[in-house]
Design a protein around this motif. Structure first.
Motif, mmCIF file in Angstrom:
data_model
loop_
_atom_site.group_PDB
_atom_site.id
_atom_site.type_symbol
_atom_site.label_atom_id
_atom_site.label_comp_id
_atom_site.label_asym_id
_atom_site.label_seq_id
_atom_site.Cartn_x
_atom_site.Cartn_y
_atom_site.Cartn_z
ATOM 1 N N TRP A 133 61.840 -23.476 -50.484
ATOM 2 C CA TRP A 133 62.177 -24.721 -51.178
ATOM 3 C C TRP A 133 62.122 -25.926 -50.239
ATOM 4 O O TRP A 133 61.505 -26.940 -50.560
ATOM 5 N N THR A 134 62.768 -25.849 -49.104
ATOM 6 C CA THR A 134 62.889 -27.018 -48.220
ATOM 7 C C THR A 134 61.538 -27.556 -47.754
ATOM 8 O O THR A 134 61.288 -28.756 -47.881
ATOM 9 N N PRO A 135 60.636 -26.722 -47.208
ATOM 10 C CA PRO A 135 59.347 -27.285 -46.792
ATOM 11 C C PRO A 135 58.530 -27.815 -47.970
ATOM 12 O O PRO A 135 57.776 -28.770 -47.819
ATOM 13 N N CYS A 136 58.714 -27.211 -49.128
ATOM 14 C CA CYS A 136 57.999 -27.721 -50.302
ATOM 15 C C CYS A 136 58.553 -29.081 -50.702
ATOM 16 O O CYS A 136 57.803 -30.042 -50.880
ATOM 17 N N PHE A 137 59.867 -29.192 -50.826
ATOM 18 C CA PHE A 137 60.499 -30.426 -51.254
ATOM 19 C C PHE A 137 60.273 -31.553 -50.248
ATOM 20 O O PHE A 137 59.798 -32.628 -50.598
ATOM 21 N N GLY A 169 58.571 -31.311 -47.031
ATOM 22 C CA GLY A 169 57.331 -31.305 -46.268
ATOM 23 C C GLY A 169 56.077 -31.631 -47.049
ATOM 24 O O GLY A 169 55.145 -32.244 -46.519
ATOM 25 N N LEU A 170 56.023 -31.230 -48.321
ATOM 26 C CA LEU A 170 54.818 -31.488 -49.115
ATOM 27 C C LEU A 170 54.751 -32.907 -49.665
ATOM 28 O O LEU A 170 53.667 -33.414 -49.949
ATOM 29 N N TYR A 171 55.899 -33.533 -49.833
ATOM 30 C CA TYR A 171 55.920 -34.861 -50.457
ATOM 31 C C TYR A 171 55.000 -35.866 -49.760
ATOM 32 O O TYR A 171 54.252 -36.576 -50.436
ATOM 33 N N PRO A 172 55.001 -35.949 -48.434
ATOM 34 C CA PRO A 172 54.098 -36.923 -47.788
ATOM 35 C C PRO A 172 52.613 -36.663 -48.074
ATOM 36 O O PRO A 172 51.800 -37.576 -47.982
ATOM 37 N N PHE A 173 52.273 -35.423 -48.435
ATOM 38 C CA PHE A 173 50.877 -35.075 -48.670
ATOM 39 C C PHE A 173 50.453 -35.199 -50.129
ATOM 40 O O PHE A 173 49.346 -35.653 -50.417
ATOM 41 N N ILE A 174 51.351 -34.780 -51.045
ATOM 42 C CA ILE A 174 50.937 -34.794 -52.452
ATOM 43 C C ILE A 174 51.840 -35.640 -53.345
ATOM 44 O O ILE A 174 51.596 -35.747 -54.546
ATOM 45 N N GLY A 175 52.889 -36.216 -52.787
ATOM 46 C CA GLY A 175 53.761 -37.091 -53.564
ATOM 47 C C GLY A 175 54.645 -36.354 -54.552
ATOM 48 O O GLY A 175 55.088 -35.226 -54.298
ATOM 49 N N ALA A 176 54.865 -36.973 -55.704
ATOM 50 C CA ALA A 176 55.801 -36.463 -56.713
ATOM 51 C C ALA A 176 55.542 -35.024 -57.160
ATOM 52 O O ALA A 176 56.505 -34.304 -57.442
ATOM 53 N N PRO A 177 54.289 -34.550 -57.236
ATOM 54 C CA PRO A 177 54.106 -33.140 -57.613
ATOM 55 C C PRO A 177 54.871 -32.166 -56.701
ATOM 56 O O PRO A 177 55.297 -31.104 -57.161
ATOM 57 N N ALA A 178 55.073 -32.528 -55.451
ATOM 58 C CA ALA A 178 55.843 -31.666 -54.543
ATOM 59 C C ALA A 178 57.274 -31.496 -55.056
ATOM 60 O O ALA A 178 57.848 -30.404 -54.965
ATOM 61 N N LEU A 179 57.833 -32.564 -55.606
ATOM 62 C CA LEU A 179 59.203 -32.489 -56.120
ATOM 63 C C LEU A 179 59.285 -31.613 -57.361
ATOM 64 O O LEU A 179 60.270 -30.900 -57.556
#
Length: 191
Positions: A121-125, A127-137
């Motif tokens: 959960w943590t790296p997705c929430f 870590g991914l946000y800077p790369f794909i934005g809102a879909p990461a959330l």
């Protein structure tokens, strides 16, 4: 001629003495459970630390979002509690009855599943946000919803083996449900 009947002797195979681990082995297992739980915490913090002052600082949050400083101490207590809970279940796996042993094994598998989801959960929430934005959330929201269910299943499995262990997971589950609302609001407010 009267035939006396002696009471049936118990089947020796059905009575299994309780096997206990030496104190040093039990203590070592507790340390291992604590190390595993805090390794998950450390893994999560690697992706969190940089983002707290990054995108997360500027993101729109729910009115009930607590201050950032509260998360570290809360998670430290929760990771300690879940490690102790798993250790209590682990200790019961050798109590001598196959049902309890099997139940402990199943419960520990569920524990591992929820710990893996927690680690994802943590790296997705964060870590991914800077790369794909809102879909990461939104992806993180799906993960945390599955995590909520996995922890609930773990609590029920722990209950069958050690009620104390199951009760130790209640604050963790409650915090996850709260975190789920935070994740949902962040996804909704920042899409």
């Amino acid at each position: 001629m009267s035939q006396s009947t002696a009471p049936a002797s118990p089947d020796v195979r059905s009575i299994s003495p309780r096997r206990t681990d030496p104190a040093w082995r039990s203590a070592l297992a507790l340390v291992c459970f604590l190390l595993i739980a805090f390794a998950v915490a450390a893994f999560g913090s690697l992706t969190t630390m940089e983002q707290i002052d990054g995108w997360y600082a500027d993101a729109d949050k729910a009115a009930w979002n607590p201050p950032n400083w509260i998360f570290g101490p809360v998670w430290a207590v929760l990771y300690t509690m879940i490690a102790v809970a798993a250790w209590l279940v682990w200790r019961r796996r050798r109590d001598g009855t196959p049902e309890l042993s099997d139940g402990a094994s199943r419960a520990l598998v569920l524990y591992i599943v929820q710990l893996v989801l927690n680690a994802l959960w943590t790296p997705c929430f964060f870590g991914l946000y800077p790369f794909i934005g809102a879909p990461a959330l939104w992806i993180a929201l799906v993960i945390i919803l599955v995590l909520d269910l996995a922890v609930l299943a773990t609590m029920f499995a722990f209950w069958e083996v050690s009620r104390v262990a199951a009760v130790l997971l209640i604050p963790y589950w409650a915090w996850l449900l709260f975190a789920t609302t935070l994740n949902w609001s962040l996804a909704a407010l920042n899409s």
